[in-house]
Write a protein that holds these residues in place. Structure first.
Motif, mmCIF file in Angstrom:
data_model
loop_
_atom_site.group_PDB
_atom_site.id
_atom_site.type_symbol
_atom_site.label_atom_id
_atom_site.label_comp_id
_atom_site.label_asym_id
_atom_site.label_seq_id
_atom_site.Cartn_x
_atom_site.Cartn_y
_atom_site.Cartn_z
ATOM 1 N N LYS A 1 0.834 -1.203 0.000
ATOM 2 C CA LYS A 1 0.000 0.000 0.000
ATOM 3 C C LYS A 1 0.869 1.255 0.000
ATOM 4 C CE LYS A 1 -3.792 -2.112 2.632
ATOM 5 N NZ LYS A 1 -4.517 -2.115 3.930
ATOM 6 N N LYS A 2 1.920 1.237 0.806
ATOM 7 C CA LYS A 2 2.791 2.415 0.861
ATOM 8 C C LYS A 2 3.488 2.620 -0.479
ATOM 9 C CE LYS A 2 6.333 4.709 3.623
ATOM 10 N NZ LYS A 2 7.156 4.679 4.848
ATOM 11 N N ARG A 3 3.912 1.530 -1.115
ATOM 12 C CA ARG A 3 4.564 1.648 -2.429
ATOM 13 C C ARG A 3 3.590 2.232 -3.444
ATOM 14 N NH1 ARG A 3 5.097 -1.933 -6.732
ATOM 15 N NH2 ARG A 3 4.118 -3.616 -5.536
ATOM 16 N N PHE A 4 2.339 1.760 -3.433
ATOM 17 C CA PHE A 4 1.328 2.294 -4.341
ATOM 18 C C PHE A 4 1.069 3.772 -4.059
ATOM 19 C CE2 PHE A 4 -0.932 -2.065 -5.016
ATOM 20 C CZ PHE A 4 0.028 -2.420 -5.955
ATOM 21 N N ALA A 5 0.999 4.126 -2.772
ATOM 22 C CA ALA A 5 0.742 5.518 -2.401
ATOM 23 C C ALA A 5 1.857 6.430 -2.888
ATOM 24 C CB ALA A 5 0.577 5.635 -0.890
ATOM 25 N N ASP A 6 3.095 6.003 -2.725
ATOM 26 C CA ASP A 6 4.231 6.823 -3.174
ATOM 27 C C ASP A 6 4.222 7.022 -4.683
ATOM 28 O OD1 ASP A 6 5.320 7.424 -0.704
ATOM 29 O OD2 ASP A 6 6.589 5.647 -0.651
ATOM 30 N N ILE A 7 3.769 6.008 -5.413
ATOM 31 C CA ILE A 7 3.654 6.158 -6.868
ATOM 32 C C ILE A 7 2.697 7.303 -7.197
ATOM 33 C CG2 ILE A 7 2.723 5.054 -8.953
ATOM 34 C CD1 ILE A 7 3.824 2.390 -7.834
ATOM 35 N N ALA A 8 1.559 7.336 -6.493
ATOM 36 C CA ALA A 8 0.579 8.396 -6.734
ATOM 37 C C ALA A 8 1.119 9.761 -6.329
ATOM 38 C CB ALA A 8 -0.700 8.085 -5.966
ATOM 39 N N LEU A 9 1.759 9.834 -5.162
ATOM 40 C CA LEU A 9 2.296 11.103 -4.683
ATOM 41 C C LEU A 9 3.334 11.664 -5.653
ATOM 42 C CD1 LEU A 9 2.726 10.294 -0.869
ATOM 43 C CD2 LEU A 9 0.835 11.523 -1.958
ATOM 44 N N ASN A 10 4.215 10.811 -6.124
ATOM 45 C CA ASN A 10 5.281 11.251 -7.037
ATOM 46 C C ASN A 10 4.730 11.630 -8.403
ATOM 47 O OD1 ASN A 10 7.290 10.853 -5.095
ATOM 48 N ND2 ASN A 10 7.593 8.717 -5.669
ATOM 49 N N ALA A 11 3.760 10.859 -8.895
ATOM 50 C CA ALA A 11 3.185 11.157 -10.212
ATOM 51 C C ALA A 11 2.459 12.494 -10.194
ATOM 52 C CB ALA A 11 2.240 10.035 -10.629
ATOM 53 N N ALA A 12 1.710 12.751 -9.123
ATOM 54 C CA ALA A 12 0.985 14.017 -9.022
ATOM 55 C C ALA A 12 1.950 15.194 -8.919
ATOM 56 C CB ALA A 12 0.057 13.984 -7.815
ATOM 57 N N TYR B 1 -0.107 19.709 -3.490
ATOM 58 C CA TYR B 1 -0.547 18.849 -2.378
ATOM 59 C C TYR B 1 -1.238 17.633 -2.984
ATOM 60 C CZ TYR B 1 -3.400 16.832 1.314
ATOM 61 O OH TYR B 1 -3.972 15.955 2.177
ATOM 62 N N THR B 2 -1.040 16.472 -2.349
ATOM 63 C CA THR B 2 -1.706 15.248 -2.806
ATOM 64 C C THR B 2 -2.011 14.373 -1.601
ATOM 65 O OG1 THR B 2 -0.450 15.270 -4.875
ATOM 66 C CG2 THR B 2 -1.554 13.203 -4.296
ATOM 67 N N ASP B 3 -3.200 13.771 -1.603
ATOM 68 C CA ASP B 3 -3.454 12.681 -0.669
ATOM 69 C C ASP B 3 -4.046 11.487 -1.422
ATOM 70 O OD1 ASP B 3 -6.358 13.040 -0.672
ATOM 71 O OD2 ASP B 3 -6.119 14.620 0.810
ATOM 72 N N VAL B 4 -3.772 10.314 -0.899
ATOM 73 C CA VAL B 4 -4.148 9.055 -1.545
ATOM 74 C C VAL B 4 -4.895 8.201 -0.532
ATOM 75 C CG1 VAL B 4 -3.307 7.043 -2.815
ATOM 76 C CG2 VAL B 4 -1.985 9.170 -2.852
ATOM 77 N N ARG B 5 -6.021 7.634 -0.954
ATOM 78 C CA ARG B 5 -6.743 6.680 -0.106
ATOM 79 C C ARG B 5 -6.881 5.354 -0.848
ATOM 80 N NH1 ARG B 5 -11.672 7.834 0.078
ATOM 81 N NH2 ARG B 5 -11.593 9.534 -1.449
ATOM 82 N N ILE B 6 -6.287 4.320 -0.283
ATOM 83 C CA ILE B 6 -6.430 2.968 -0.823
ATOM 84 C C ILE B 6 -7.400 2.241 0.094
ATOM 85 C CG2 ILE B 6 -5.240 0.821 -1.430
ATOM 86 C CD1 ILE B 6 -2.657 2.504 -1.673
ATOM 87 N N GLY B 7 -8.562 1.899 -0.422
ATOM 88 C CA GLY B 7 -9.612 1.376 0.448
ATOM 89 C C GLY B 7 -10.172 0.044 0.010
ATOM 90 N N ARG B 8 -10.405 -0.813 0.996
ATOM 91 C CA ARG B 8 -11.152 -2.069 0.787
ATOM 92 C C ARG B 8 -12.334 -2.021 1.756
ATOM 93 N NH1 ARG B 8 -10.066 -8.021 2.713
ATOM 94 N NH2 ARG B 8 -11.257 -9.215 1.166
ATOM 95 N N TYR B 9 -13.530 -1.946 1.211
ATOM 96 C CA TYR B 9 -14.741 -1.766 2.003
ATOM 97 C C TYR B 9 -15.579 -3.042 1.915
ATOM 98 C CZ TYR B 9 -13.538 3.202 2.013
ATOM 99 O OH TYR B 9 -12.894 4.399 2.178
#
Length: 552
Positions: free
Chosen positions: A49-60, A67-75
């Motif tokens: 999850k952290k690796r995926f989040a960093d991909i989003a933060l860096n791409a943005a 500013y960027t925030d990322v939510r990876i959710g399983r509901y």
């Protein structure tokens, strides 16, 4: 085919079968239908999850986001519906994906994807930035966020002892069948019963330096029993006196130590619930309602049980102190608020009597709103809304705090799914209990002419959350300090300021309990959230009561 894929596809087929003919409950179901076993499959590990989040933060960032925030959710959801001795429906659902929110050119942008792969996440982040830049052409003032210090890698879990998803479906259905059977043995002509279980596995990361992994559980058992007088052509109902809770299946253990005695054999439940016991009592009370005396309209002192008062708090305090509603952002869908900024600025606006102290928080143990961090990475906290009867604050998030001159968010930002954008939602909003030793029995002794009201009933409130009318489940007449019988056709009318200024007496901490709303709607597109409201039994003097059964 991988095992997860096989279970998922099999679940879709089973889900299609189970949802055929589902009653129109209006219950929001998120995601795809799956088999129950799939709900116990482990999600993605935190490192991934952290690796995926960093991909989003860096791409943005590479595309110009400040500013960027990322939510990876399983509901996960499991809902069960029964009527009499039949199962009507079982819903098992999972929703999994990534939502990415950015600020670029001083403007918000949001995008989401269910394709949780590195390439798809990067494209999603780039799309969010593109949307923000397109929107910025129409932005008149830049978004200003209250500062929030990153907390690094943190975790938070609802402190449960029994994961509801691990309890076999058969065991849960057997409970509902027993509830229905016992209610019918004790006079119910019809009965429906339901179980709702939710698990939110949420990972949040932002450019502030927060990486928060949370595992949130909620549970709600409920029913409605109906007693029928065929000769008279009448029927009466009584709903469960349970409260949805931020707990696991242990809430349904019904531990005796968690019960609070109340008049007329009633039981107040706190942190546990005996569903069968309540159903038996409900059937007897529904029958009693068939012959209850109709109320005489007039002024009464009202003794309001927490299971009833919670809804009044929700509608007359919770919603009008939402800052986005105060500012008019909700006007098109759900209205505005009488508690306008000019009233707050005076620091003298008399919302209620001096006994009225109402707090907002996401901290109360076992409450629906309790989490470690909100969907902006802000740690949970408590703050005053009404202090000694005076309006002192609102519910605000990071991009609203500056409007109030605040230096930090209240931590009440929430989205109901990964593909929904987070926005200001109600935290727990609760009336503080009294400090003097006082039980509900003591309170009733001091009432000459009054009505004791239990349970949530019908209600109506205007678009400014000012003029209202509330009913209930059970009504007992009080004369000269004693309960003298059940009443029917009761509703009370008031306005928010008049009602809360009539608050005259509070029970103490031993009577404090929570009421909850499992599916509180707000926003366009509409989202749901879960929120609790705590209080002790409370007395309100001289409230106008009407008779709802009289023909005009």
């Amino acid at each position: 085919m991988k095992r997860r894929d096989f279970i998922h596809l099999s679940g879709m087929g089973m889900g299609a079968l189970l949802t055929a003919g589902i009653p129109a409950t209006g219950i929001p179901v998120l995601g795809n239908s799956v088999v129950p076993e799939y709900l116990l499959e482990p999600g993605v590990d935190v490192a991934t999850k952290k690796r995926f989040a960093d991909i989003a933060l860096n791409a943005a960032k590479s595309k110009g986001a400040t500013y960027t925030d990322v939510r990876i959710g399983r509901y996960l959801q499991q809902f069960m519906f029964t009527r009499e001795m039949k199962v009507q429906n079982i819903v098992n659902a999972e929703s999994y994906g990534v939502g990415i929110r950015v600020i670029a050119n001083g403007t918000w942008g949001f995008a989401a994807t269910s394709n949780v792969t590195p390439d798809a996440i990067a494209r999603c982040a780039e799309t969010a930035v593109a949307i923000a830049k397109a929107n910025s052409k129409f932005q008149t003032e830049p978004v200003v966020l209250a500062p929030q210090k990153g907390v690094g890698d943190v975790t938070w879990k609802t402190p449960i002892t029994k994961n509801a998803f691990e309890i076999p479906v058969q065991q849960k259905i057997e409970l509902l069948m027993k509830v229905n059977s016992e209610a019918m043995k004790n006079g119910a002509g019809f009965v429906t019963s339901n179980l709702f279980f939710v698990n939110e596995q949420k990972y949040f990361a932002s450019t502030d330096g927060t990486y928060a992994d949370q595992d949130i559980h909620r549970v709600w058992p409920t029913f409605t029993v109906t007693a029928v007088d065929k000769a008279a052509g009448k029927f009466k109902t009584r709903d469960a006196l349970s409260s949805p809770m931020g707990m696991g299946y242990e809430y349904l253990d019904g531990l005796a130590s968690e019960k609070i005695a109340a008049p007329n054999g009633l039981v107040g439940y706190r942190n546990s619930y005996d569903m069968v016991e309540d159903a038996i009592l409900a059937a007897k009370q529904a029958k009693e309602k068939l012959t209850a005396k109709t109320v005489q309209p007039g002024k009464y002192d009202l003794v309001l049980d927490p299971n009833h008062l919670g809804l009044t708090i929700h509608e007359s305090v919770g919603h009008p102190t939402e800052l986005d509603r105060v500012l008019g952002y909700e006007a098109n869908y759900a209205g505005t608020s009488f508690a306008t900024l000019d009233k707050w600025k005076t620091k003298k606006f008399n919302y209620g009597s001096k006994l009225v102290n109402i707090v907002a928080d996401k901290l109360q143990p076992h409450s629906l709103g309790k989490v470690g961090y909100d969907d902006e990475g802000v740690p949970s906290k408590e703050w005053d809304l009404i202090k000694d009867g005076i309006l002192v604050n609102y519910q605000a998030i990071r991009d609203q705090a500056a409007i109030l001159g605040e230096k930090e968010s209240n931590g009440c930002c929430y989205a109901d799914n990964w593909d929904s954008v987070q926005f200001q939602r109600m935290p727990n909003v609760s009336l503080k209990h009294g400090n003097e030793k006082r039980s509900v029995f003591d309170m009733i002794k001091g009432v000459d002419k009054g009505i004791y009201i239990i349970g949530r009933g019908s209600y109506s409130i205007d678009q400014q959350r000012y003029n209202f009318q509330f009913g209930g489940q059970l009504f007992y007449e009080i004369k000269n300090g004693e309960l003298v019988g059940m009443l029917d056709d009761v509703a009370y009318q008031s306005n928010t300021q008049e009602f809360w200024n009539s608050c005259a007496q509070l029970c103490d901490k031993d009577d404090y309990r929570m009421f909850g709303s499992f599916f509180d709607g707000k926003g366009q597109p509409s989202q749901v959230s879960a929120v609790s409201h705590g209080s002790a039994t409370t007395r309100f003097n001289g409230v106008n009561v009407i008779n709802t059964g009289r023909k005009i």
